[in-house]
Design a protein around this motif. Structure first.
Motif, PDB file in Angstrom:
ATOM      1  N   ASN A   1      11.242  45.290  32.679  1.00 42.98           N
ATOM      2  CA  ASN A   1      12.364  45.353  31.731  1.00 42.98           C
ATOM      3  C   ASN A   1      11.812  45.677  30.351  1.00 42.98           C
ATOM      4  O   ASN A   1      10.896  45.002  29.873  1.00 42.98           O
TER       5      ASN A   1
ATOM      6  N   ASP B   1      20.036  49.221  33.305  1.00 39.47           N
ATOM      7  CA  ASP B   1      20.273  47.834  33.707  1.00 39.47           C
ATOM      8  C   ASP B   1      21.663  47.396  33.227  1.00 39.47           C
ATOM      9  O   ASP B   1      22.200  47.958  32.270  1.00 39.47           O
TER      10      ASP B   1
ATOM     11  N   LYS C   1      21.903  49.967  37.757  1.00 45.58           N
ATOM     12  CA  LYS C   1      22.013  48.627  38.345  1.00 45.58           C
ATOM     13  C   LYS C   1      23.330  48.032  37.882  1.00 45.58           C
ATOM     14  O   LYS C   1      23.511  47.752  36.692  1.00 45.58           O
TER      15      LYS C   1
ATOM     16  N   GLU D   1      13.381  49.389  33.465  1.00 52.36           N
ATOM     17  CA  GLU D   1      14.809  49.065  33.352  1.00 52.36           C
ATOM     18  C   GLU D   1      15.142  48.870  31.880  1.00 52.36           C
ATOM     19  O   GLU D   1      14.445  48.139  31.177  1.00 52.36           O
TER      20      GLU D   1
ATOM     21  N   GLU E   1      11.540  43.664  41.063  1.00 48.22           N
ATOM     22  CA  GLU E   1      11.627  43.636  39.595  1.00 48.22           C
ATOM     23  C   GLU E   1      10.752  42.505  39.073  1.00 48.22           C
ATOM     24  O   GLU E   1      10.787  41.385  39.602  1.00 48.22           O
TER      25      GLU E   1
ATOM     26  N   ALA F   1      15.760  53.089  35.190  1.00 53.62           N
ATOM     27  CA  ALA F   1      17.053  52.555  35.637  1.00 53.62           C
ATOM     28  C   ALA F   1      17.867  52.069  34.439  1.00 53.62           C
ATOM     29  O   ALA F   1      17.302  51.546  33.468  1.00 53.62           O
TER      30      ALA F   1
END
Ligand code: C2E
Ligand code: CA
Ligand code: CA
Length: 498
Positions: A334, A396, A417, A366, A276, A394
């Motif tokens: 992110n 988060d 996650k 994310e 990440e 994803a």
């Protein structure tokens, strides 16, 4: 009663009526003259389309009165006064306070109606105005001769109390003020937020005092009883926030920002195939600033896309370099909700991938669960476009954003996650274990890959492995690191670890 008697009675009553009217006009002649002058003057000043015929005033007292009322409403409020409530406005209050300076005792209270905007939206502006007037009247009834009251802006009122109150007394005051108000049959429940400042503790000029009150009100909005005092240091933190936001664009140009990468470890194979990207900022003005501090500020200031575009470019450039050295790592970035509201974002990512000759598999996204929930329809549309292009997505901080379970199956998501908050006490608390196990089962049942973040201890790691978690990320394996370090790590660790 005979017809003649009835006629006489009517004549008698008419005569009394006429005498009454003459008597009344005689005694009101001064007021009438004054009204006559006032109406003429106001009609001229305000260019009234159909000025009242002055000659008809004695016969038209009621229309005259009505027109006068109408004219009075059109008049601008006296300088320093608020038109709606008749209270002092911000300018008037500042002028009055400046005359009284230095004020060394008493206290200021700034009052805000929580969610006043909804009253306007739901019931209309006219009811909103009536509510403000009713609250202004309530406030007026509660202040003393030596106190001061002003309407500062739309739904904010300020009181200067000559004698300070304790916070407990303020709570009673707040409850008294917040009693439901009934307007035209609609009962409105008020919730009032109070920021306050004691003058014995803070000597400052008027503008600074008002700024400090604003800061106290910001504090009050997140206090459990909606009351908070200004605290020493609030100015400094506001100043820091402003500096952060204003320095940021320059920081990007001057290369003060850089990326670190935290690997995600595959529990089945022990390989490290994913990492990440996390932003870091070494500011020349402020020193190191953590993303937890500056990212929410950039979001508030509407500047987050500036950062995200930079991160996307940097990550793709890094991938180009790694591709040349045969390092295969999927990098997650992110993104914030504002990024996803931008239509061009997905196109931008897809174009950049093509420009660099990279496959979509080098990148994933994310987005936090809470952000996903704020505008799901729009976000899902953007995520779908990215997914069609091959970019993985994803959720988060899974488990912290109150997502409705019913929606989960519709989300175009590959991975969840699980937030590190769920790991607290995991090794010893069966209930905590039950929660994590259920979250893992739920996600796996929906065909999502499961990553747990923030893993720091071996017993926790072992439990997660038993639960069938796919990947873990955390200090137990590796803290976030710079690209060359990750490169070495990858070469060394891209084999079973345990
Ligand atoms: P996040 O996305 O949940 O990132 C994980 C955070 O947990 C990172 O903090 C990471 O350093 C930290 N962490 C990882 N393992 C452990 C551990 O074992 N123990 C503990 N205590 N912490 C661990 P960081 O880098 O400070 O980032 C904080 C948040 O800032 C991130 O949370 C993310 O929401 C945001 N952020 C960071 N970089 C970016 C970025 O480039 N763009 C955006 N939009 N947000 C970012
Ligand atoms: Ca993240
Ligand atoms: Ca996270």
């Amino acid at each position: 009663m005979t017809a003649t008697e009835l006629i006489w009675l009517i004549v008698y009553l008419i005569a009394i009526g006429i005498a009454g009217i003459i008597y009344w006009y005689w005694h009101r002649r001064t007021e009438l003259k004054f009204l006559k002058r006032l109406v003429t003057q106001l009609s001229q000043q305000h260019k009234v389309r159909q000025p009242l015929n002055i000659a008809t005033i004695p016969y038209r007292f009621i229309p005259l009165y009505v027109q006068l009322q109408h004219l009075l409403k059109q008049l601008p409020p006296p300088k320093g006064r608020d038109k709606l409530t008749g209270l002092l406005n911000r300018v008037g209050l500042k002028a009055k306070l400046t005359c009284k300076m230095p004020l060394t005792h008493g206290m200021f209270v700034l009052i805000d109606i929580h969610r006043f905007r909804y009253v306007n939206d739901l019931f209309g502006f006219s009811l909103g105005d009536k509510l403000l007037q009713a609250l202004a009247e309530r406030l007026e009834r509660r202040i003393g001769d030596k106190d001061m009251l002003a309407r500062m802006n739309e739904d904010e009122f300020l009181i200067y109390f000559n004698t300070p109150m304790s916070e407990a007394e303020l709570m009673v005051f707040q409850q008294g003020l917040a009693q439901p108000i009934s307007i035209k049959g609609t009962v409105i429940n008020l919730q009032l937020q109070l920021g306050y400042l004691e003058l014995s503790l803070h000597h400052a000029d008027v503008s600074q005092m008002l700024r400090r009150l604003d800061l106290a009100l910001v504090r009050a909005k997140s206090a459990s009883n909606y009351i908070a005092a200004y605290q020493e240091g609030d100015d400094r933190s506001q100043h820091r926030q402003l500096t952060i936001v204003s320095c940021f664009p320059k920081a990007l140009e001057q290369n003060e920002l850089y990326l670190v990468f935290q690997p995600k470890y595959n529990l089945a194979t022990g390989n490290c195939t994913h990492a990440e990207a996390l932003i870091r900022w070494d500011s020349s003005v402020l020193g190191p600033v953590s993303p937890g501090e500056f990212i929410p500020l950039l979001e508030c200031a509407g500047m987050i896309s500036l950062l995200s575009q930079w991160v996307i470019d940097q990550v793709l450039l890094q991938q180009v370099r790694w591709q040349e050295s045969d390092i295969r790592l999927e990098l997650a970035i992110n993104l914030a909700i504002d990024d996803l509201s931008e239509k061009q974002l997905s196109e931008r990512i897809i174009t950049r991938l093509k420009q660099h000759g990279l496959s979509a598999q080098v990148l994933s996204i994310e987005i936090t669960e809470s952000q996903l929930m704020t505008d799901m329809v729009r976000t899902v549309a953007v995520l779908n476009r990215l997914k069609r292009a091959g970019v993985k997505v994803a959720i988060d901080d899974f488990g912290t954003g109150h997502s409705s379970l019913a929606y989960l199956k519709h989300l175009p998501v590959d991975e969840v996650k699980i937030d590190r908050a769920f790991l607290t006490g995991l090794e010893s608390d069966p209930r905590a274990q039950h929660i994590v196990r259920s979250a893992v089962d739920l996600a796996k049942g929906l065909d999502f890959s499961v990553t747990v973040e923030g893993v720091e201890q071996m017993p926790v790691f072992k439990l997660l492995q038993q639960m069938g978690v796919d990947k873990v990320q955390g200090d137990i394996y590796a803290k976030p690191m710079r690209a060359p370090e990750l490169e070495m790590h990858w070469r060394k660790l891209n084999r079973p670890l345990l």
